[in-house]
Design a protein around this motif. Structure first.
Motif, PDB file in Angstrom:
ATOM      1  N   PRO A 195     -26.346 -62.649 -75.499  1.00 49.05           N
ATOM      2  CA  PRO A 195     -24.946 -62.282 -75.291  1.00 49.05           C
ATOM      3  C   PRO A 195     -24.648 -61.806 -73.868  1.00 49.05           C
ATOM      4  CG  PRO A 195     -25.672 -61.477 -77.416  1.00 49.05           C
ATOM      5  CD  PRO A 195     -26.903 -62.009 -76.709  1.00 49.05           C
ATOM      6  N   SER A 196     -25.548 -61.007 -73.294  1.00 49.16           N
ATOM      7  CA  SER A 196     -25.287 -60.507 -71.939  1.00 49.16           C
ATOM      8  C   SER A 196     -25.297 -61.636 -70.909  1.00 49.16           C
ATOM      9  CB  SER A 196     -26.266 -59.402 -71.555  1.00 49.16           C
ATOM     10  OG  SER A 196     -27.591 -59.876 -71.616  1.00 49.16           O
ATOM     11  N   ASN A 197     -26.186 -62.602 -71.052  1.00 50.55           N
ATOM     12  CA  ASN A 197     -26.197 -63.737 -70.124  1.00 50.55           C
ATOM     13  C   ASN A 197     -24.964 -64.612 -70.292  1.00 50.55           C
ATOM     14  OD1 ASN A 197     -28.587 -62.965 -68.955  1.00 50.55           O
ATOM     15  ND2 ASN A 197     -29.846 -64.439 -70.058  1.00 50.55           N
ATOM     16  N   LEU A 198     -24.512 -64.774 -71.526  1.00 50.29           N
ATOM     17  CA  LEU A 198     -23.293 -65.555 -71.758  1.00 50.29           C
ATOM     18  C   LEU A 198     -22.090 -64.851 -71.129  1.00 50.29           C
ATOM     19  CD1 LEU A 198     -23.939 -66.667 -75.435  1.00 50.29           C
ATOM     20  CD2 LEU A 198     -23.771 -68.186 -73.454  1.00 50.29           C
ATOM     21  N   ARG A 199     -21.991 -63.539 -71.318  1.00 45.52           N
ATOM     22  CA  ARG A 199     -20.874 -62.789 -70.732  1.00 45.52           C
ATOM     23  C   ARG A 199     -20.935 -62.812 -69.201  1.00 45.52           C
ATOM     24  NH1 ARG A 199     -21.983 -59.275 -75.229  1.00 45.52           N
ATOM     25  NH2 ARG A 199     -23.344 -58.082 -73.870  1.00 45.52           N
ATOM     26  N   ALA A 200     -22.137 -62.820 -68.645  1.00 47.68           N
ATOM     27  CA  ALA A 200     -22.298 -62.802 -67.183  1.00 47.68           C
ATOM     28  C   ALA A 200     -21.659 -64.029 -66.525  1.00 47.68           C
ATOM     29  CB  ALA A 200     -23.778 -62.720 -66.817  1.00 47.68           C
ATOM     30  N   ARG A 201     -21.480 -65.096 -67.281  1.00 50.96           N
ATOM     31  CA  ARG A 201     -20.836 -66.304 -66.737  1.00 50.96           C
ATOM     32  C   ARG A 201     -19.420 -66.013 -66.256  1.00 50.96           C
ATOM     33  NH1 ARG A 201     -22.427 -71.510 -70.298  1.00 50.96           N
ATOM     34  NH2 ARG A 201     -24.632 -71.066 -70.564  1.00 50.96           N
ATOM     35  N   LEU A 202     -18.792 -64.988 -66.826  1.00 52.77           N
ATOM     36  CA  LEU A 202     -17.403 -64.674 -66.458  1.00 52.77           C
ATOM     37  C   LEU A 202     -17.259 -63.326 -65.760  1.00 52.77           C
ATOM     38  CD1 LEU A 202     -15.360 -65.886 -69.567  1.00 52.77           C
ATOM     39  CD2 LEU A 202     -15.760 -67.065 -67.416  1.00 52.77           C
ATOM     40  N   ASN A 203     -18.354 -62.735 -65.301  1.00 50.89           N
ATOM     41  CA  ASN A 203     -18.261 -61.442 -64.605  1.00 50.89           C
ATOM     42  C   ASN A 203     -17.284 -61.532 -63.437  1.00 50.89           C
ATOM     43  OD1 ASN A 203     -19.933 -59.975 -66.243  1.00 50.89           O
ATOM     44  ND2 ASN A 203     -21.735 -60.143 -64.926  1.00 50.89           N
ATOM     45  N   GLY A 204     -16.389 -60.542 -63.365  1.00 49.03           N
ATOM     46  CA  GLY A 204     -15.412 -60.500 -62.278  1.00 49.03           C
ATOM     47  C   GLY A 204     -14.261 -61.462 -62.447  1.00 49.03           C
ATOM     48  N   ARG A 205     -14.158 -62.088 -63.620  1.00 45.50           N
ATOM     49  CA  ARG A 205     -13.116 -63.109 -63.808  1.00 45.50           C
ATOM     50  C   ARG A 205     -12.175 -62.826 -64.973  1.00 45.50           C
ATOM     51  NH1 ARG A 205     -15.408 -68.712 -64.386  1.00 45.50           N
ATOM     52  NH2 ARG A 205     -13.197 -69.121 -64.370  1.00 45.50           N
ATOM     53  N   VAL A 206     -12.251 -61.635 -65.571  1.00 44.30           N
ATOM     54  CA  VAL A 206     -11.366 -61.319 -66.694  1.00 44.30           C
ATOM     55  C   VAL A 206     -10.561 -60.066 -66.366  1.00 44.30           C
ATOM     56  CG1 VAL A 206     -11.218 -60.761 -69.155  1.00 44.30           C
ATOM     57  CG2 VAL A 206     -12.943 -62.385 -68.353  1.00 44.30           C
ATOM     58  N   LEU A 207      -9.240 -60.197 -66.506  1.00 37.68           N
ATOM     59  CA  LEU A 207      -8.331 -59.076 -66.310  1.00 37.68           C
ATOM     60  C   LEU A 207      -7.642 -58.789 -67.632  1.00 37.68           C
ATOM     61  CD1 LEU A 207      -6.589 -60.186 -62.975  1.00 37.68           C
ATOM     62  CD2 LEU A 207      -8.644 -58.791 -63.253  1.00 37.68           C
ATOM     63  N   GLU A 208      -7.346 -57.514 -67.854  1.00 32.87           N
ATOM     64  CA  GLU A 208      -6.608 -57.116 -69.053  1.00 32.87           C
ATOM     65  C   GLU A 208      -5.223 -56.666 -68.615  1.00 32.87           C
ATOM     66  OE1 GLU A 208      -8.215 -54.679 -72.610  1.00 32.87           O
ATOM     67  OE2 GLU A 208      -7.245 -53.243 -71.236  1.00 32.87           O
ATOM     68  N   LEU A 247      -2.879 -53.137 -65.678  1.00 27.52           N
ATOM     69  CA  LEU A 247      -3.528 -54.382 -65.269  1.00 27.52           C
ATOM     70  C   LEU A 247      -4.825 -53.972 -64.602  1.00 27.52           C
ATOM     71  CD1 LEU A 247      -3.611 -57.458 -64.857  1.00 27.52           C
ATOM     72  CD2 LEU A 247      -2.345 -57.120 -62.726  1.00 27.52           C
ATOM     73  N   ARG A 248      -5.952 -54.419 -65.190  1.00 30.30           N
ATOM     74  CA  ARG A 248      -7.248 -53.996 -64.656  1.00 30.30           C
ATOM     75  C   ARG A 248      -8.307 -55.052 -64.943  1.00 30.30           C
ATOM     76  NH1 ARG A 248     -10.443 -50.727 -68.838  1.00 30.30           N
ATOM     77  NH2 ARG A 248      -9.489 -51.370 -70.789  1.00 30.30           N
ATOM     78  N   ALA A 249      -9.348 -55.032 -64.139  1.00 30.37           N
ATOM     79  CA  ALA A 249     -10.507 -55.894 -64.369  1.00 30.37           C
ATOM     80  C   ALA A 249     -11.322 -55.277 -65.495  1.00 30.37           C
ATOM     81  CB  ALA A 249     -11.346 -56.009 -63.099  1.00 30.37           C
ATOM     82  N   ILE A 250     -11.814 -56.126 -66.395  1.00 30.90           N
ATOM     83  CA  ILE A 250     -12.647 -55.652 -67.512  1.00 30.90           C
ATOM     84  C   ILE A 250     -13.862 -56.554 -67.641  1.00 30.90           C
ATOM     85  CG2 ILE A 250     -10.719 -54.632 -68.798  1.00 30.90           C
ATOM     86  CD1 ILE A 250     -10.900 -57.162 -70.650  1.00 30.90           C
ATOM     87  N   PRO A 251     -14.909 -56.049 -68.279  1.00 25.57           N
ATOM     88  CA  PRO A 251     -16.053 -56.926 -68.555  1.00 25.57           C
ATOM     89  C   PRO A 251     -15.643 -57.962 -69.604  1.00 25.57           C
ATOM     90  CG  PRO A 251     -16.613 -54.605 -68.980  1.00 25.57           C
ATOM     91  CD  PRO A 251     -15.147 -54.677 -68.710  1.00 25.57           C
ATOM     92  N   PRO A 252     -16.094 -59.189 -69.460  1.00 23.45           N
ATOM     93  CA  PRO A 252     -15.746 -60.209 -70.444  1.00 23.45           C
ATOM     94  C   PRO A 252     -16.397 -59.930 -71.794  1.00 23.45           C
ATOM     95  CG  PRO A 252     -17.315 -61.079 -68.862  1.00 23.45           C
ATOM     96  CD  PRO A 252     -16.943 -59.706 -68.396  1.00 23.45           C
TER      97      PRO A 252
END
Length: 164
Positions: A69-82, A141-146
């Motif tokens: 799961p952590s490697n899958l989420r890392a694919r979108l690090n820095g790319r998800v905003l809430e 509006l903030r950056a969040i972990p995917p």
């Protein structure tokens, strides 16, 4: 009956006791082997999947990604905003219009924006003004972990054209 059973995945031999119930053979291993055990779970709930050691995403009967799961989420690090605010539909529309926003997905009263690599900060700076100019109000509006759902949506979209 007692015999030797070969695990077809690991190639190890185990002693097993075989009994028959209702004319179907049932095999019992009297002692657990030193090899690991895998349990396959199928769930549409990503919070359940995130507790697993490994996750495989399927679309149209084919595995499109498999990793921790952590490697899958890392694919979108820095790319998800809430994004939270009002009115919800206006926020969604304005966010979708931004050229650096790849996708907007509803998560309850919040929106998750998947943005192009390296563009999160620029969007954080300009989107509140764009929403205000359109008559909306941004509460946050903030950056969040995917989360895994973000990853699955992104992977599903990237597989759209490859189902042939």
């Amino acid at each position: 009956q007692t015999g030797t059973q070969v695990d077809k995945y690991t190639g190890t031999q185990e002693h097993a006791e075989s009994v028959t119930r209702n004319s179907y053979p049932v095999t019992r291993n009297p002692q657990p082997s030193s090899s690991s055990v895998s349990v396959i779970i199928s769930t549409p709930y990503m919070d359940e999947a995130s507790r697993c050691h490994r996750v495989g995403f399927m679309k149209s009967g084919k595995i499109i990604a498999e990793d921790t799961p952590s490697n899958l989420r890392a694919r979108l690090n820095g790319r998800v905003l809430e994004l939270r605010g009002d009115p919800h539909n206006l926020l969604r529309h304005v966010a979708h219009q931004d050229a650096d926003v790849e996708d907007v997905a509803a998560f309850g009263d919040k929106l998750h924006l998947r943005v192009r690599t390296g563009r999160a900060q620029a969007i954080l700076e300009r989107l509140p003004k764009e929403i205000e100019n359109a008559g909306g109000k941004v509460a946050e509006l903030r950056a969040i972990p995917p989360v895994l759902e973000d990853v699955f949506i992104a992977l599903s979209e990237s597989q759209e054209g490859s189902n042939d």
